[in-house]
Write an enzyme that holds these catalytic residues in place. Structure first.
Site, PDB file in Angstrom:
ATOM      1  N   CYS A 112       0.827  -1.213   0.000  1.00  0.00           N
ATOM      2  CA  CYS A 112       0.000   0.000   0.000  1.00  0.00           C
ATOM      3  C   CYS A 112       0.863   1.265   0.000  1.00  0.00           C
ATOM      4  CB  CYS A 112      -0.984  -0.033   1.145  1.00  0.00           C
ATOM      5  SG  CYS A 112      -2.462   0.938   0.805  1.00  0.00           S
ATOM      6  N   HIS A 221      -3.842  -5.156   0.939  1.00  0.00           N
ATOM      7  CA  HIS A 221      -3.267  -5.563   2.227  1.00  0.00           C
ATOM      8  C   HIS A 221      -3.418  -7.055   2.454  1.00  0.00           C
ATOM      9  CE1 HIS A 221      -2.412  -1.565   3.917  1.00  0.00           C
ATOM     10  NE2 HIS A 221      -3.345  -1.202   3.070  1.00  0.00           N
ATOM     11  N   GLU A 223      -1.663  -8.702   4.408  1.00  0.00           N
ATOM     12  CA  GLU A 223      -1.348  -9.005   5.811  1.00  0.00           C
ATOM     13  C   GLU A 223      -2.583  -9.066   6.688  1.00  0.00           C
ATOM     14  OE1 GLU A 223      -1.015  -6.160   4.421  1.00  0.00           O
ATOM     15  OE2 GLU A 223      -1.387  -4.507   5.817  1.00  0.00           O
TER      16      GLU A 223
HETATM   17  N1  LIG Z   1      -2.127   6.773   2.700  1.00  0.00           N
HETATM   18  C1  LIG Z   1      -1.981   6.126   1.411  1.00  0.00           C
HETATM   19  C2  LIG Z   1      -1.663   4.655   1.594  1.00  0.00           C
HETATM   20  C3  LIG Z   1      -2.830   3.938   2.176  1.00  0.00           C
HETATM   21  C4  LIG Z   1      -2.485   2.795   3.088  1.00  0.00           C
HETATM   22  O1  LIG Z   1      -1.346   2.384   3.242  1.00  0.00           O
HETATM   23  N2  LIG Z   1      -3.527   2.308   3.734  1.00  0.00           N
HETATM   24  C5  LIG Z   1      -3.365   1.436   4.839  1.00  0.00           C
HETATM   25  C6  LIG Z   1      -3.999   2.058   6.060  1.00  0.00           C
HETATM   26  C7  LIG Z   1      -3.744   1.179   7.252  1.00  0.00           C
HETATM   27  C8  LIG Z   1      -4.148   1.894   8.496  1.00  0.00           C
HETATM   28  O2  LIG Z   1      -5.353   2.213   8.607  1.00  0.00           O
HETATM   29  O3  LIG Z   1      -3.241   2.161   9.285  1.00  0.00           O
HETATM   30  C9  LIG Z   1      -3.240   6.290   0.564  1.00  0.00           C
HETATM   31  O4  LIG Z   1      -4.266   6.753   1.135  1.00  0.00           O
HETATM   32  O5  LIG Z   1      -3.200   5.953  -0.612  1.00  0.00           O
END
Ligand SMILES: N[C@@H](CCC(=O)NCCCC(=O)O)C(=O)O
Length: 262
Positions: A112, A221, A223
């Site tokens: 991501c 994701h 994971e």
């Molecule tokens: N901020 C970026 C990447 C999005 C991302 O990594 N989402 C995972 C979120 C996990 C969490 O809620 O901590 C975008 O918005 O593209």
């Protein structure tokens, strides 16, 4: 010996004094202990000096997801809209770390935000709100869905490149994935090859061309659902195999050790 896997941290303010902490989700620690088969090590957002010090000690690297976004100055993009979360300490750490890991052949799995960093680190650019672009879907977290569903639910299909390694792992040309992002690949970095796309054309998976080691990025994701989803699990198993091979590589021993052994 299990391979040592670095996990990128974000800088987040919390605690009784709401001071900066270096943090990563437990889901990354658990997946490294599980299907990756490694030992997780959290990498603080300590800046560009971290890469040369830590990479020789790592057998793999996971670039984690985050609500924060890559600072647009790294790809000559427009300023973010007011209130868009950034983490420039993380950017200053991960962008050089990614370039060095690829050069050294340290296996890398970018997830991501991590995939967005991979694209920017290699010279690509990002769209900042793909849901506002004509013909594009909303790939962000549906506010009306409870978190467990958002994390493990499937939001859209990803079409996999038939000759790609992801297609091999999936055993299919399309796979359903979750989706929690606003940003996405605008200009693909020259060294990246797309391996998967959303129905609206958003790049969802990439690999680094001619990389000496495993170097993939995915926009979703895996994971969150590897315990139930075989495709997600196989991605981490493939990464883990690459890390184990890297750990088993013949290593040049420091001169002092060589002299002591003579
Ligand atoms: N901020 C970026 C990447 C999005 C991302 O990594 N989402 C995972 C979120 C996990 C969490 O809620 O901590 C975008 O918005 O593209």
């Amino acid at each position: 010996m299990r391979p040592i896997i670095g996990i990128s941290c974000c800088v987040k303010a919390f605690g009784i004094f709401n001071t900066p902490n270096h943090a990563a989700s437990d889901s990354y620690v658990r997946v490294v202990l599980g299907p990756v088969g490694g030992v997780p090590v959290l990498l603080p957002a300590a800046g560009e000096s971290l890469a040369p010090q830590i990479l020789p000690r790592l057998d793999g690297l996971i670039l984690t997801g985050s609500r924060s976004n890559v600072w647009p100055g790294h790809y000559d993009g427009p300023d973010h809209a007011e209130g868009t979360p950034e983490d420039q300490q993380r950017d200053a750490t991960t962008l050089p770390l990614i370039r060095a890991a690829i050069a050294e052949g340290v296996p890398l799995l970018a997830i991501c935000r991590g995939m967005q960093e991979l694209n920017v680190a290699l010279g690509g650019s990002l769209d900042q709100r793909i849901q506002d672009l004509p013909g594009r879907m909303d790939h962000s977290t549906p506010s009306d869905q409870p978190i467990p569903l958002v994390r493990t639910g499937k939001a859209h299909a990803v079409r996999l490149a038939p000759e790609g390694l992801l297609h091999e792992l999936a055993g299919a040309t399309e796979m359903p994935v979750n989706s929690l992002h606003n940003q996405g690949v605008q200009r693909l970095a020259p060294r990246l090859e797309a391996m998967g796309w959303a129905p609206d054309g958003t790049v969802e998976a990439v690999r680094v061309r001619q990389a000496p080691g495993f170097a993939w990025g995915v926009q979703w994701h895996p994971e969150y659902d590897w315990e139930k989803d075989a495709f997600s699990r196989r991605i981490f198993e493939a990464f883990g195999e690459a890390c184990a091979a890297h750990a088993a590589r013949p290593q040049l021993r420091p001169a002092a050790l060589r002299e002591a052994a003579e």
